[in-house]
Design a protein around this motif. Structure first.
Motif, PDB file in Angstrom:
ATOM      1  N   GLN A 184     -37.563  -1.148 -15.073  1.00 13.63           N
ATOM      2  CA  GLN A 184     -36.690  -0.527 -14.755  1.00 13.63           C
ATOM      3  C   GLN A 184     -35.423  -1.450 -14.396  1.00 13.63           C
ATOM      4  O   GLN A 184     -35.275  -2.955 -14.307  1.00 13.63           O
ATOM      5  N   LEU A 185     -33.967  -1.688 -14.635  1.00 11.25           N
ATOM      6  CA  LEU A 185     -32.973  -1.806 -14.352  1.00 11.25           C
ATOM      7  C   LEU A 185     -32.544  -2.094 -13.784  1.00 11.25           C
ATOM      8  O   LEU A 185     -32.163  -1.065 -12.941  1.00 11.25           O
ATOM      9  N   TYR A 186     -32.213  -3.253 -12.905  1.00  4.35           N
ATOM     10  CA  TYR A 186     -31.286  -3.308 -11.587  1.00  4.35           C
ATOM     11  C   TYR A 186     -29.939  -3.729 -11.620  1.00  4.35           C
ATOM     12  O   TYR A 186     -30.001  -4.715 -12.692  1.00  4.35           O
ATOM     13  N   VAL A 187     -29.193  -3.643 -11.040  1.00  2.00           N
ATOM     14  CA  VAL A 187     -27.356  -3.537 -10.807  1.00  2.00           C
ATOM     15  C   VAL A 187     -27.876  -4.712  -9.746  1.00  2.00           C
ATOM     16  O   VAL A 187     -27.909  -3.573  -8.471  1.00  2.00           O
ATOM     17  N   HIS A 188     -27.408  -5.876  -9.107  1.00  2.00           N
ATOM     18  CA  HIS A 188     -27.469  -7.210  -8.436  1.00  2.00           C
ATOM     19  C   HIS A 188     -28.733  -6.344  -7.010  1.00  2.00           C
ATOM     20  O   HIS A 188     -27.964  -6.007  -6.391  1.00  2.00           O
ATOM     21  N   GLY A 189     -30.020  -6.291  -7.694  1.00  2.00           N
ATOM     22  CA  GLY A 189     -30.800  -5.647  -7.041  1.00  2.00           C
ATOM     23  C   GLY A 189     -31.330  -4.350  -6.448  1.00  2.00           C
ATOM     24  O   GLY A 189     -32.259  -3.833  -5.967  1.00  2.00           O
ATOM     25  N   THR A 190     -30.447  -3.406  -7.203  1.00  4.84           N
ATOM     26  CA  THR A 190     -29.981  -1.885  -6.452  1.00  4.84           C
ATOM     27  C   THR A 190     -30.602  -1.169  -8.210  1.00  4.84           C
ATOM     28  O   THR A 190     -30.436  -1.376  -9.138  1.00  4.84           O
TER      29      THR A 190
ATOM     30  N   LEU B  95     -30.874   1.257 -11.778  1.00  2.00           N
ATOM     31  CA  LEU B  95     -28.963   1.538 -12.053  1.00  2.00           C
ATOM     32  C   LEU B  95     -29.203   2.883 -11.370  1.00  2.00           C
ATOM     33  O   LEU B  95     -27.874   3.364 -11.221  1.00  2.00           O
ATOM     34  N   GLY B  96     -29.519   3.841 -11.762  1.00  2.00           N
ATOM     35  CA  GLY B  96     -29.556   5.080 -11.154  1.00  2.00           C
ATOM     36  C   GLY B  96     -29.329   5.000  -9.599  1.00  2.00           C
ATOM     37  O   GLY B  96     -28.715   6.378  -9.216  1.00  2.00           O
TER      38      GLY B  96
ATOM     39  N   TYR C 102     -24.836  -3.873 -26.774  1.00  3.69           N
ATOM     40  CA  TYR C 102     -24.581  -2.559 -25.680  1.00  3.69           C
ATOM     41  C   TYR C 102     -24.626  -2.971 -24.539  1.00  3.69           C
ATOM     42  O   TYR C 102     -25.003  -4.165 -23.807  1.00  3.69           O
ATOM     43  N   CYS C 103     -23.884  -2.448 -23.831  1.00  4.92           N
ATOM     44  CA  CYS C 103     -23.667  -2.956 -22.381  1.00  4.92           C
ATOM     45  C   CYS C 103     -25.398  -2.819 -21.667  1.00  4.92           C
ATOM     46  O   CYS C 103     -25.551  -2.473 -21.870  1.00  4.92           O
ATOM     47  N   SER C 104     -25.422  -4.160 -20.760  1.00  9.74           N
ATOM     48  CA  SER C 104     -26.705  -4.557 -19.697  1.00  9.74           C
ATOM     49  C   SER C 104     -26.078  -3.595 -19.123  1.00  9.74           C
ATOM     50  O   SER C 104     -27.560  -3.455 -17.885  1.00  9.74           O
ATOM     51  N   THR C 105     -25.614  -2.139 -19.013  1.00  9.02           N
ATOM     52  CA  THR C 105     -26.157  -1.115 -17.664  1.00  9.02           C
ATOM     53  C   THR C 105     -26.485  -0.316 -18.345  1.00  9.02           C
ATOM     54  O   THR C 105     -26.536   0.900 -17.883  1.00  9.02           O
ATOM     55  N   PHE C 106     -26.854  -0.421 -19.745  1.00  6.29           N
ATOM     56  CA  PHE C 106     -27.578   0.370 -20.476  1.00  6.29           C
ATOM     57  C   PHE C 106     -26.941   1.712 -20.739  1.00  6.29           C
ATOM     58  O   PHE C 106     -26.711   3.520 -21.153  1.00  6.29           O
ATOM     59  N   ASP C 107     -24.958   1.922 -21.474  1.00  5.23           N
ATOM     60  CA  ASP C 107     -24.025   3.168 -21.112  1.00  5.23           C
ATOM     61  C   ASP C 107     -24.304   3.754 -21.842  1.00  5.23           C
ATOM     62  O   ASP C 107     -24.464   3.760 -23.250  1.00  5.23           O
ATOM     63  N   SER C 108     -24.755   4.711 -22.080  1.00  6.48           N
ATOM     64  CA  SER C 108     -24.632   6.251 -23.031  1.00  6.48           C
ATOM     65  C   SER C 108     -25.374   7.148 -22.299  1.00  6.48           C
ATOM     66  O   SER C 108     -25.576   7.315 -21.118  1.00  6.48           O
ATOM     67  N   THR C 109     -25.671   7.948 -23.370  1.00  5.68           N
ATOM     68  CA  THR C 109     -26.471   9.040 -22.663  1.00  5.68           C
ATOM     69  C   THR C 109     -28.053   9.501 -23.174  1.00  5.68           C
ATOM     70  O   THR C 109     -27.671   9.100 -24.147  1.00  5.68           O
TER      71      THR C 109
ATOM     72  N   ARG D   7     -24.200   5.312 -11.308  1.00  2.00           N
ATOM     73  CA  ARG D   7     -24.548   7.062 -11.389  1.00  2.00           C
ATOM     74  C   ARG D   7     -22.822   7.322 -11.710  1.00  2.00           C
ATOM     75  O   ARG D   7     -23.338   8.823 -11.617  1.00  2.00           O
ATOM     76  N   HIS D   8     -21.829   7.288 -10.964  1.00  2.00           N
ATOM     77  CA  HIS D   8     -20.434   8.050 -11.058  1.00  2.00           C
ATOM     78  C   HIS D   8     -19.678   7.652 -12.075  1.00  2.00           C
ATOM     79  O   HIS D   8     -18.428   8.106 -11.727  1.00  2.00           O
ATOM     80  N   HIS D   9     -20.226   7.522 -12.936  1.00  2.00           N
ATOM     81  CA  HIS D   9     -19.203   6.505 -13.945  1.00  2.00           C
ATOM     82  C   HIS D   9     -18.468   7.908 -14.830  1.00  2.00           C
ATOM     83  O   HIS D   9     -19.486   8.878 -15.264  1.00  2.00           O
ATOM     84  N   PRO D  10     -17.498   7.461 -15.116  1.00  2.00           N
ATOM     85  CA  PRO D  10     -16.786   9.056 -15.504  1.00  2.00           C
ATOM     86  C   PRO D  10     -17.793   9.973 -17.083  1.00  2.00           C
ATOM     87  O   PRO D  10     -17.023  10.701 -17.543  1.00  2.00           O
ATOM     88  N   LEU D  11     -17.643   8.193 -17.840  1.00  2.00           N
ATOM     89  CA  LEU D  11     -18.495   9.096 -19.495  1.00  2.00           C
ATOM     90  C   LEU D  11     -18.806   8.901 -19.567  1.00  2.00           C
ATOM     91  O   LEU D  11     -20.233   9.977 -20.074  1.00  2.00           O
ATOM     92  N   THR D  12     -20.316   7.755 -18.739  1.00  2.00           N
ATOM     93  CA  THR D  12     -21.793   7.632 -18.952  1.00  2.00           C
ATOM     94  C   THR D  12     -22.749   7.528 -17.913  1.00  2.00           C
ATOM     95  O   THR D  12     -22.589   6.567 -17.573  1.00  2.00           O
ATOM     96  N   PRO D  13     -22.359   8.173 -16.885  1.00  2.00           N
ATOM     97  CA  PRO D  13     -22.834   8.490 -15.548  1.00  2.00           C
ATOM     98  C   PRO D  13     -24.499   8.904 -15.558  1.00  2.00           C
ATOM     99  O   PRO D  13     -24.969   8.755 -16.457  1.00  2.00           O
ATOM    100  N   MET D  14     -25.660   6.816 -15.117  1.00  2.00           N
ATOM    101  CA  MET D  14     -26.442   6.414 -15.467  1.00  2.00           C
ATOM    102  C   MET D  14     -27.133   6.525 -14.020  1.00  2.00           C
ATOM    103  O   MET D  14     -26.940   6.142 -12.964  1.00  2.00           O
ATOM    104  N   THR D  15     -28.222   7.673 -14.387  1.00  2.00           N
ATOM    105  CA  THR D  15     -28.643   8.277 -12.658  1.00  2.00           C
ATOM    106  C   THR D  15     -30.227   8.275 -13.006  1.00  2.00           C
ATOM    107  O   THR D  15     -31.185   8.448 -12.256  1.00  2.00           O
ATOM    108  N   ASP D  16     -30.724   7.148 -13.931  1.00  2.00           N
ATOM    109  CA  ASP D  16     -31.115   6.577 -13.924  1.00  2.00           C
ATOM    110  C   ASP D  16     -31.794   5.450 -14.306  1.00  2.00           C
ATOM    111  O   ASP D  16     -30.927   5.222 -15.365  1.00  2.00           O
ATOM    112  N   SER D  17     -32.631   4.941 -13.674  1.00  2.00           N
ATOM    113  CA  SER D  17     -32.889   3.077 -13.959  1.00  2.00           C
ATOM    114  C   SER D  17     -34.330   3.250 -15.048  1.00  2.00           C
ATOM    115  O   SER D  17     -34.505   2.102 -15.228  1.00  2.00           O
ATOM    116  N   ASP D  18     -34.585   4.045 -15.658  1.00  2.00           N
ATOM    117  CA  ASP D  18     -36.318   3.695 -16.634  1.00  2.00           C
ATOM    118  C   ASP D  18     -35.424   3.396 -17.742  1.00  2.00           C
ATOM    119  O   ASP D  18     -35.587   4.216 -18.591  1.00  2.00           O
ATOM    120  N   VAL D  19     -35.988   1.928 -18.777  1.00  2.00           N
ATOM    121  CA  VAL D  19     -35.342   1.391 -20.246  1.00  2.00           C
ATOM    122  C   VAL D  19     -35.870   3.194 -20.704  1.00  2.00           C
ATOM    123  O   VAL D  19     -35.709   2.864 -21.845  1.00  2.00           O
TER     124      VAL D  19
END
Length: 430
Positions: free
Chosen positions: A130-136, A138-139, A85-92, A144-156
């Motif tokens: 906690q999932l980080y994207v380039h040190g930030t 995820l949430g 699955y996606c490395s940014t854990f794209d889901s709902t 966090r603005h993804h139109p289909l799977t907005p990721m507002t939490d970083s805790d996998v």
């Protein structure tokens, strides 16, 4: 043989690229394959990756498709399964990562699997769960603005527990780097077996599963995780985990550039793709999809874009044309009541243009966005992909047959690639 299923088409090529880099002879099948469809027979491959389109569909449909893919992989002789699955854990909260994990574990009869979304080369790391994207976190990232799977939490672990029936456990970086991961996993498996000793039949069916979220911050961590999980029948994660696997050492394939016009079709609204579009606009002819025009006269709008592209190619056959959906987030407009969603129109338009462009002689395409890539390869009737030269972390050229026409395809996840990818990737082909 390693059998893998990916939740979108770019994810499949991303994973295949990582497997090739580790010496696996890898075949990518677009959709669930049959023996007859694979031109590289399963016994000649070290890994088969099935590209699905399950990331954002209804969870029960995603589970059904994944189970069908699993059965096909096992028929072809896969002894180990990789759920990508996606490395940014794209889901709902409803899925689809958790329900698919639950179903695969159940069908394989396993009580333990790992969850490793980390892909350090692409800036995705997990520390303390906690999932980080380039040190930030995820949430707090653009996801966090993804139109289909907005990721507002970083805790996998929390993200997974909301959508899975498995018991979710987290193992920290200290355990990984101290060499204690295998022992920790064995302990978890033994505890699970003891606690469920009176329900052994249920356990063997996979009704009780422990999903272990494992920290990873470097490729060395992934190598350690891969070694510690070598006996697990099911592993899950982003494509980064594949970089820790050891294949038989088969050399990678180098693809040649096929002549003819070039095109970039971008359906992704991700920050990385928007930056690439902004960079490419100064270097190549470009048009943004007019959603209102597509709603009013779909055929006419597509025909107009085809005419424009052919005219541009006639003026300069070496210069790619760019058709994109989103340049700025303000371009994303919700559909009114009763209207077809803009995302559906984008997929329909770009996949139709891919087919029209191929008919007009285009043989090299860059496609940005997982959903868009799935629609494009389906429209081109591409059934298999040969993986070729890497372009960036998680981005590679591939080659496929489209109704007797050999085409170079770069299927790019929206979040991947450097700013100059759309203008510079062409030079990588031989």
């Amino acid at each position: 043989m390693l059998g893998a299923l990916a939740d979108d088409f770019t994810g499949a090529t991303d994973l295949a690229m990582a497997l090739v880099a580790r010496g696996f002879r890898t075949v990518v099948s677009i959709g669930v394959p049959s023996h007859e469809r694979l031109t590289v027979l399963p016994e000649q491959a070290d890994a088969v990756v099935i590209a699905l389109k399950t990331r954002t569909i209804e969870p029960s449909a995603a589970v059904a498709a994944s189970r069908t893919a699993l059965r096909a992989l096992r028929r072809m002789g896969a002894t180990r399964i990789y759920d990508k699955y996606c490395s940014t854990f794209d889901s709902t909260p409803a899925g689809n990562i958790g329900p698919i994990l639950d179903a695969l574990a159940s069908d394989l009869g396993t009580s333990l699997t790992v969850v490793v979304p980390s892909f350090p080369a692409a800036g995705r790391t997990v520390v303390d769960g906690q999932l980080y994207v380039h040190g930030t976190p995820l949430g707090e990232s653009p996801m966090r603005h993804h139109p289909l799977t907005p990721m507002t939490d970083s805790d996998v672990p929390r993200l997974l527990a909301a959508q899975s029936t498995a018991s979710v456990v987290q193992v920290g970086l200290g355990t990984v780097r101290s060499g204690g991961l295998r022992e920790a996993l064995e302990s978890l498996r033994s505890e699970s077996l003891r606690s469920e000793s009176l329900r052994s039949e249920s356990l063997r069916r996979g009704d009780e599963v422990v999903a272990v979220v494992v920290d990873a911050q470097s490729e060395d961590d992934l190598v350690t995780i891969a070694a510690a999980t070598a006996d697990l029948p099911l592993i899950t994660g982003g494509s980064g985990l594949a970089l820790g696997l050891s294949g038989p050492g088969a050399p990678p394939v180098r693809l040649s550039a096929h002549g003819g016009p070039k095109a970039v079709l971008a359906g992704s609204a991700s920050a990385a793709t928007r930056g690439q579009i902004a960079h490419a606009q100064a270097l190549m002819p470009h048009r943004r999809l007019d959603i209102a025009a597509l709603r009013a006269d779909f055929e006419g709008a597509v025909a107009g874009l085809r005419t424009w592209a052919v005219r541009e190619w006639q003026q300069d056959s070496e210069k790619p044309v760019l058709v994109y959906a989103v340049g700025e987030l303000s371009d994303v407009q919700p559909a009114a009541a009763g209207e077809v969603p803009a995302s559906d129109l984008v997929e329909q338009a770009l996949s139709r243009l891919a087919s029209e462009f191929a008919d007009a002689g285009c043989r090299q395409m860059i496609v940005a966005g997982g959903e868009t890539s799935g629609a494009v390869v389906s429209a081109l009737n591409v059934r298999e992909l040969v993986i070729g030269q890497p372009v960036a972390a998680g981005v590679t050229w591939a080659q496929g047959d489209s109704r007797g026409r050999v085409m170079n395809l770069l299927l790019k996840s929206g979040n991947f690639g450097d700013e100059d990818l759309m203008s510079g990737a062409w030079t990588v082909l031989s």
